[in-house]
Design a protein around this motif. Structure first.
Motif, PDB file in Angstrom:
ATOM      1  N   ASP A   1      11.708  -6.644   5.685  1.00 27.32           N
ATOM      2  CA  ASP A   1      10.379  -6.596   5.553  1.00 27.32           C
ATOM      3  C   ASP A   1      10.142  -5.466   6.653  1.00 27.32           C
ATOM      4  OD1 ASP A   1       9.998  -8.651   3.837  1.00 27.32           O
ATOM      5  OD2 ASP A   1       9.839 -10.227   5.428  1.00 27.32           O
ATOM      6  N   ILE A   2       9.370  -4.573   6.396  1.00 29.30           N
ATOM      7  CA  ILE A   2       9.049  -3.482   7.260  1.00 29.30           C
ATOM      8  C   ILE A   2       7.394  -3.114   7.123  1.00 29.30           C
ATOM      9  CG2 ILE A   2       9.457  -0.938   7.938  1.00 29.30           C
ATOM     10  CD1 ILE A   2      12.035  -1.314   6.210  1.00 29.30           C
ATOM     11  N   GLY A   3       6.923  -3.018   8.263  1.00 32.58           N
ATOM     12  CA  GLY A   3       5.241  -2.834   8.316  1.00 32.58           C
ATOM     13  C   GLY A   3       4.918  -1.601   7.832  1.00 32.58           C
ATOM     14  N   LEU A   4       5.614  -0.495   8.312  1.00 32.12           N
ATOM     15  CA  LEU A   4       5.220   0.696   7.895  1.00 32.12           C
ATOM     16  C   LEU A   4       6.317   1.774   7.756  1.00 32.12           C
ATOM     17  CD1 LEU A   4       2.103   2.729   8.524  1.00 32.12           C
ATOM     18  CD2 LEU A   4       4.443   3.638   9.442  1.00 32.12           C
ATOM     19  N   ILE A   5       6.580   2.526   6.700  1.00 31.74           N
ATOM     20  CA  ILE A   5       7.663   3.646   6.647  1.00 31.74           C
ATOM     21  C   ILE A   5       6.738   4.912   6.252  1.00 31.74           C
ATOM     22  CG2 ILE A   5       9.811   4.433   5.549  1.00 31.74           C
ATOM     23  CD1 ILE A   5      10.203   1.870   4.874  1.00 31.74           C
ATOM     24  N   LYS A   6       6.663   5.854   7.065  1.00 37.16           N
ATOM     25  CA  LYS A   6       6.195   7.077   6.832  1.00 37.16           C
ATOM     26  C   LYS A   6       7.315   8.661   6.951  1.00 37.16           C
ATOM     27  CE  LYS A   6       2.199   8.523   8.102  1.00 37.16           C
ATOM     28  NZ  LYS A   6       0.818   8.738   9.231  1.00 37.16           N
ATOM     29  N   GLY A   7       7.397   9.258   5.784  1.00 36.00           N
ATOM     30  CA  GLY A   7       8.325  10.051   5.777  1.00 36.00           C
ATOM     31  C   GLY A   7       7.845  11.473   5.243  1.00 36.00           C
ATOM     32  N   GLU A   8       8.249  12.472   5.998  1.00 35.14           N
ATOM     33  CA  GLU A   8       7.788  13.820   5.293  1.00 35.14           C
ATOM     34  C   GLU A   8       8.814  14.508   4.879  1.00 35.14           C
ATOM     35  OE1 GLU A   8       6.567  17.901   7.534  1.00 35.14           O
ATOM     36  OE2 GLU A   8       5.465  16.260   8.308  1.00 35.14           O
ATOM     37  N   PHE A   9       8.459  15.165   3.307  1.00 38.23           N
ATOM     38  CA  PHE A   9       9.751  15.755   2.922  1.00 38.23           C
ATOM     39  C   PHE A   9       9.439  17.049   2.446  1.00 38.23           C
ATOM     40  CE2 PHE A   9       9.713  11.072   2.249  1.00 38.23           C
ATOM     41  CZ  PHE A   9      10.973  10.655   2.236  1.00 38.23           C
ATOM     42  N   ALA A  10      10.164  18.106   2.735  1.00 31.61           N
ATOM     43  CA  ALA A  10       9.906  19.304   2.590  1.00 31.61           C
ATOM     44  C   ALA A  10      10.615  19.737   1.380  1.00 31.61           C
ATOM     45  CB  ALA A  10      10.383  20.114   3.919  1.00 31.61           C
ATOM     46  N   PHE A  11      10.167  20.759   0.645  1.00 31.89           N
ATOM     47  CA  PHE A  11      10.716  21.459  -0.575  1.00 31.89           C
ATOM     48  C   PHE A  11      11.053  22.821  -0.594  1.00 31.89           C
ATOM     49  CE2 PHE A  11       8.317  17.712  -2.133  1.00 31.89           C
ATOM     50  CZ  PHE A  11       9.029  17.133  -2.879  1.00 31.89           C
ATOM     51  N   GLY A  12      12.222  23.084  -1.037  1.00 34.58           N
ATOM     52  CA  GLY A  12      12.747  24.357  -0.877  1.00 34.58           C
ATOM     53  C   GLY A  12      12.181  25.214  -2.035  1.00 34.58           C
ATOM     54  N   ASP A  13      12.852  26.212  -2.567  1.00 30.28           N
ATOM     55  CA  ASP A  13      12.467  27.187  -3.720  1.00 30.28           C
ATOM     56  C   ASP A  13      12.468  26.254  -5.165  1.00 30.28           C
ATOM     57  OD1 ASP A  13      11.983  29.090  -2.013  1.00 30.28           O
ATOM     58  OD2 ASP A  13      13.924  30.142  -2.113  1.00 30.28           O
ATOM     59  N   ASP A  14      13.495  25.424  -5.072  1.00 25.05           N
ATOM     60  CA  ASP A  14      13.715  24.654  -6.154  1.00 25.05           C
ATOM     61  C   ASP A  14      12.818  23.354  -6.085  1.00 25.05           C
ATOM     62  OD1 ASP A  14      14.615  23.207  -8.531  1.00 25.05           O
ATOM     63  OD2 ASP A  14      16.698  23.443  -8.122  1.00 25.05           O
TER      64      ASP A  14
ATOM     65  N   LYS B   1       0.876  -1.169   0.048  1.00 26.81           N
ATOM     66  CA  LYS B   1      -0.160   0.021   0.024  1.00 26.81           C
ATOM     67  C   LYS B   1       0.862   1.184  -0.107  1.00 26.81           C
ATOM     68  CE  LYS B   1      -3.804   2.244   2.569  1.00 26.81           C
ATOM     69  NZ  LYS B   1      -4.664   2.102   3.890  1.00 26.81           N
ATOM     70  N   TYR B   2       0.552   2.245  -0.862  1.00 24.62           N
ATOM     71  CA  TYR B   2       1.358   3.440  -0.862  1.00 24.62           C
ATOM     72  C   TYR B   2       0.290   4.576  -0.937  1.00 24.62           C
ATOM     73  CZ  TYR B   2       3.848   7.159  -3.437  1.00 24.62           C
ATOM     74  OH  TYR B   2       4.549   8.203  -3.818  1.00 24.62           O
ATOM     75  N   ASN B   3       0.667   5.585  -0.399  1.00 27.08           N
ATOM     76  CA  ASN B   3      -0.100   6.896  -0.072  1.00 27.08           C
ATOM     77  C   ASN B   3       0.893   8.095  -0.042  1.00 27.08           C
ATOM     78  OD1 ASN B   3      -2.661   8.406   0.213  1.00 27.08           O
ATOM     79  ND2 ASN B   3      -2.088   8.813   2.270  1.00 27.08           N
ATOM     80  N   ALA B   4       0.328   9.202  -0.902  1.00 27.04           N
ATOM     81  CA  ALA B   4       1.365  10.470  -0.757  1.00 27.04           C
ATOM     82  C   ALA B   4       0.229  11.454  -0.838  1.00 27.04           C
ATOM     83  CB  ALA B   4       2.067  10.447  -2.243  1.00 27.04           C
ATOM     84  N   ARG B   5       0.491  12.557  -0.015  1.00 26.52           N
ATOM     85  CA  ARG B   5      -0.349  13.735   0.201  1.00 26.52           C
ATOM     86  C   ARG B   5       0.576  14.932   0.492  1.00 26.52           C
ATOM     87  NH1 ARG B   5      -2.548  15.082   5.740  1.00 26.52           N
ATOM     88  NH2 ARG B   5      -1.078  14.403   7.096  1.00 26.52           N
ATOM     89  N   TRP B   6       0.106  16.012  -0.310  1.00 28.55           N
ATOM     90  CA  TRP B   6       0.741  17.245  -0.078  1.00 28.55           C
ATOM     91  C   TRP B   6       0.423  18.133   1.171  1.00 28.55           C
ATOM     92  CZ3 TRP B   6       4.700  19.591  -2.032  1.00 28.55           C
ATOM     93  CH2 TRP B   6       4.982  21.099  -1.867  1.00 28.55           C
ATOM     94  N   LEU B   7       1.232  18.563   1.718  1.00 33.61           N
ATOM     95  CA  LEU B   7       1.018  19.308   3.120  1.00 33.61           C
ATOM     96  C   LEU B   7       1.216  20.836   2.595  1.00 33.61           C
ATOM     97  CD1 LEU B   7       2.931  17.095   5.392  1.00 33.61           C
ATOM     98  CD2 LEU B   7       0.336  17.031   5.084  1.00 33.61           C
ATOM     99  N   GLN B   8       0.240  21.370   2.144  1.00 39.17           N
ATOM    100  CA  GLN B   8       0.472  22.567   1.462  1.00 39.17           C
ATOM    101  C   GLN B   8       0.838  24.026   2.397  1.00 39.17           C
ATOM    102  OE1 GLN B   8      -0.512  23.899  -1.641  1.00 39.17           O
ATOM    103  NE2 GLN B   8       0.137  25.651  -1.131  1.00 39.17           N
TER     104      GLN B   8
END
Length: 134
Positions: free
Chosen positions: A46-59, A16-23
């Motif tokens: 084997d990993i049950g869950l990996i969740k990451g929050e990735f922040a974008f700069g100006d580029d 299962k994969y989910n991505a959401r934009w955090l405006q």
């Protein structure tokens, strides 16, 4: 490009994969569940869950910085070499460099914060029901 480089030579099955934009944070939260990673030499994890929050700069095309990381299950290794370098990866001390090396203090791609230096930008890490090797 940065994401495909991280998994170069490895295969991953994700149930299962989910991505959401955090405006408000100019970030994307990526959640993957029931992950099977097969690394070089068929080393596996084997990993049950990996969740990451990735922040974008100006580029928006530049490597984003990892702000938060949550890992449920599997194994995570933090290793300091005799030369003083720190290595971080998914897997046991015997397999993490073959399964999913995440970061190394000696890596030139981690030299500047604006290029996505993970340890400088990381705000929180949560590891549950996993083996942690230090």
């Amino acid at each position: 490009q940065w994401f495909s480089e991280a998994f170069d030579g490895r295969s991953t099955n994700i149930e299962k994969y989910n991505a959401r934009w955090l405006q408000g944070q100019r970030a994307v939260e990526i959640t993957v569940e029931n992950v099977e990673i097969t690394g070089t030499d068929n080393a596996g994890q084997d990993i049950g869950l990996i969740k990451g929050e990735f922040a974008f700069g100006d580029d928006l095309l530049a490597r984003p910085s990892l702000q938060r990381l949550r890992i449920d299950g599997g194994a995570l290794t933090i290793l300091r070499t005799e030369s003083g370098e720190i290595h971080l990866g998914l897997g046991t001390p015997q397999t993490f460099e073959k399964v999913a090396p995440i970061w190394s203090s000696g890596s030139s791609s981690n030299a500047k914060p604006e290029d996505g230096n993970m340890l400088q930008s990381l705000r929180s890490v949560s590891v549950k029901q996993a083996n942690l090797y230090v």
